[in-house]
Design an enzyme around this catalytic site. Structure first.
Site, PDB file in Angstrom:
ATOM      1  N   ASP A   7     -13.305 -19.069  11.005  1.00  0.00           N
ATOM      2  CA  ASP A   7     -14.465 -18.174  10.867  1.00  0.00           C
ATOM      3  C   ASP A   7     -14.094 -16.856  11.536  1.00  0.00           C
ATOM      4  OD1 ASP A   7     -17.175 -17.360  10.331  1.00  0.00           O
ATOM      5  OD2 ASP A   7     -17.638 -17.691  12.428  1.00  0.00           O
ATOM      6  N   SER A   8     -14.983 -15.890  11.433  1.00  0.00           N
ATOM      7  CA  SER A   8     -14.740 -14.601  12.081  1.00  0.00           C
ATOM      8  C   SER A   8     -14.801 -14.717  13.606  1.00  0.00           C
ATOM      9  CB  SER A   8     -15.795 -13.597  11.616  1.00  0.00           C
ATOM     10  OG  SER A   8     -17.081 -14.087  11.914  1.00  0.00           O
ATOM     11  N   TYR A  39     -17.478 -10.160   9.944  1.00  0.00           N
ATOM     12  CA  TYR A  39     -17.043 -10.014   8.555  1.00  0.00           C
ATOM     13  C   TYR A  39     -18.198  -9.522   7.664  1.00  0.00           C
ATOM     14  CZ  TYR A  39     -12.681 -12.769   9.124  1.00  0.00           C
ATOM     15  OH  TYR A  39     -11.437 -13.235   9.462  1.00  0.00           O
ATOM     16  N   CYS A  70     -17.172 -20.125   7.149  1.00  0.00           N
ATOM     17  CA  CYS A  70     -17.772 -18.793   7.139  1.00  0.00           C
ATOM     18  C   CYS A  70     -18.354 -18.592   5.749  1.00  0.00           C
ATOM     19  CB  CYS A  70     -16.683 -17.762   7.424  1.00  0.00           C
ATOM     20  SG  CYS A  70     -17.232 -16.068   7.226  1.00  0.00           S
ATOM     21  N   THR A  72     -19.563 -15.855   4.513  1.00  0.00           N
ATOM     22  CA  THR A  72     -19.128 -14.576   3.940  1.00  0.00           C
ATOM     23  C   THR A  72     -17.767 -14.757   3.256  1.00  0.00           C
ATOM     24  OG1 THR A  72     -20.264 -13.507   5.794  1.00  0.00           O
ATOM     25  CG2 THR A  72     -18.767 -12.145   4.488  1.00  0.00           C
ATOM     26  N   GLU A 149     -22.706 -13.734  19.062  1.00  0.00           N
ATOM     27  CA  GLU A 149     -21.409 -13.459  19.699  1.00  0.00           C
ATOM     28  C   GLU A 149     -21.600 -13.058  21.168  1.00  0.00           C
ATOM     29  OE1 GLU A 149     -18.117 -13.690  18.548  1.00  0.00           O
ATOM     30  OE2 GLU A 149     -18.947 -14.725  16.817  1.00  0.00           O
ATOM     31  N   CYS A 181     -25.226 -18.732   7.145  1.00  0.00           N
ATOM     32  CA  CYS A 181     -24.202 -18.137   8.008  1.00  0.00           C
ATOM     33  C   CYS A 181     -23.944 -19.144   9.115  1.00  0.00           C
ATOM     34  CB  CYS A 181     -24.689 -16.812   8.589  1.00  0.00           C
ATOM     35  SG  CYS A 181     -23.570 -16.115   9.831  1.00  0.00           S
ATOM     36  N   HIS A 183     -23.026 -18.791  12.034  1.00  0.00           N
ATOM     37  CA  HIS A 183     -23.499 -18.403  13.368  1.00  0.00           C
ATOM     38  C   HIS A 183     -24.945 -18.872  13.618  1.00  0.00           C
ATOM     39  CE1 HIS A 183     -20.039 -15.671  13.470  1.00  0.00           C
ATOM     40  NE2 HIS A 183     -20.308 -15.417  14.734  1.00  0.00           N
TER      41      HIS A 183
HETATM   42  N1  DGL Z   1     -20.225 -16.813  10.454  1.00  0.00           N
HETATM   43  C1  DGL Z   1     -19.858 -16.095   9.299  1.00  0.00           C
HETATM   44  C2  DGL Z   1     -20.670 -16.422   8.099  1.00  0.00           C
HETATM   45  O1  DGL Z   1     -20.996 -17.581   7.953  1.00  0.00           O
HETATM   46  C3  DGL Z   1     -19.472 -14.670   9.475  1.00  0.00           C
HETATM   47  C4  DGL Z   1     -20.410 -13.768  10.151  1.00  0.00           C
HETATM   48  C5  DGL Z   1     -19.818 -12.419  10.385  1.00  0.00           C
HETATM   49  O2  DGL Z   1     -18.699 -12.360  10.891  1.00  0.00           O
HETATM   50  O3  DGL Z   1     -20.460 -11.426  10.043  1.00  0.00           O
HETATM   51  O4  DGL Z   1     -20.950 -15.617   7.253  1.00  0.00           O
END
Ligand code: DGL
Length: 258
Positions: A7-8, A39, A70, A72, A149, A181, A183
């Protein structure tokens, strides 16, 4: 052989946690692209390039499958890269959509995600294609990744941001909210508080681990978790431990991508 996950940043740890509970004995190699997070405000081409680099790194480490933890990167890279990768590639969207369809009825369903994921329309299109009668509303929630984050997973600021973002979805009287997402499961407590008890949450991280459970069986041996970060691990070390528990992580290393 280890399972590769990336992931990012910290988001993919929600997938790691779900994977570790589905496959406690599996070794996991996790890459967090902490030097380039987020990302979700980057172009499709940029996210595709980042994903390709990380997949090359994980393949060279000898993983036998890769989970793109992730949404994205799943929206922009999984279909495009699948044919050029030598191991199975699992994205978040397909399993997230399947989990949503199991609980959604005719909706309405809300989907939250990064600007990139919502801009891609990946969830909305797949849900409507599978069930044309389903009402689906997407809402980009770009401030949530930086909050996670930073470790701001609760408190009045986070709650106010979430309340503002969910206003329009609550007006549509959604019955289900898809956390599009990885996160966002870190924010489940505040999300549930703002949504109230009648709205179901679909956690794409758990849905992904569940879908792999079917394809992986239960063969496996004692599992280690190695974490590779593209920026200095310092600030992440304690956050990783507080989320996954002390003693869970075997090593955290800084890497340079190919
Ligand atoms: N956690 C990621 C997602 O599921 C990326 C979030 C990000 O880096 O903007 O999209």
């Amino acid at each position: 052989m280890p399972l590769g996950v990336f992931d990012s940043g910290m988001g993919g740890l929600t997938v790691v946690r779900a994977l570790r509970s589905a496959f406690p004995r599996r070794d996991i190699f996790y890459v967090g692209d902490t030097a380039r997070v987020p990302y979700g405000n980057k172009s499709a081409e940029t996210v595709l390039g980042y994903s390709r680099e990380i997949i090359t790194f994980l393949e060279a480490k000898g993983v036998d499958r890769i989970v793109v933890a992730c949404n994205t990167a799943s929206a922009f890279a999984v279909e495009k890269l699948r044919s050029s990768v030598n191991v199975p590639l699992h994205g978040m969207i397909e399993s997230g959509v399947a989990a949503t369809l199991r609980v959604a009825g005719d909706g309405p369903v809300g989907v939250i995600g990064t600007s990139a994921t919502i801009g891609s329309g990946a969830y909305e299109k797949a849900l409507r294609q599978a069930r044309p009668s389903l009402k689906v509303f997407g809402q980009a929630t770009p401030l949530l990744v930086p909050l996670v984050e930073e470790g701001w997973v609760e408190g009045e600021v986070t709650e106010a941001v979430i309340r503002k973002y969910l206003e329009s979805l609550l007006r549509e009287k959604i019955k289900v909210l898809v956390l599009g997402c990885t996160h966002y499961p870190h924010l489940k407590g505040v999300l549930a508080k703002v949504l109230g008890p009648k709205v179901k949450l679909v956690d794409s991280s758990e849905a992904c681990a569940e879908s792999l459970r079917d394809s992986q069986g239960a063969k496996l041996e004692e599992g280690k978790l190695r974490i590779f970060l593209t920026d200095e691990p310092g600030p992440y070390q304690s956050r990783v431990e507080s989320f996954l528990g002390a003693g869970v992580v075997s090593s955290i290393e800084k890497i340079r991508l190919p």
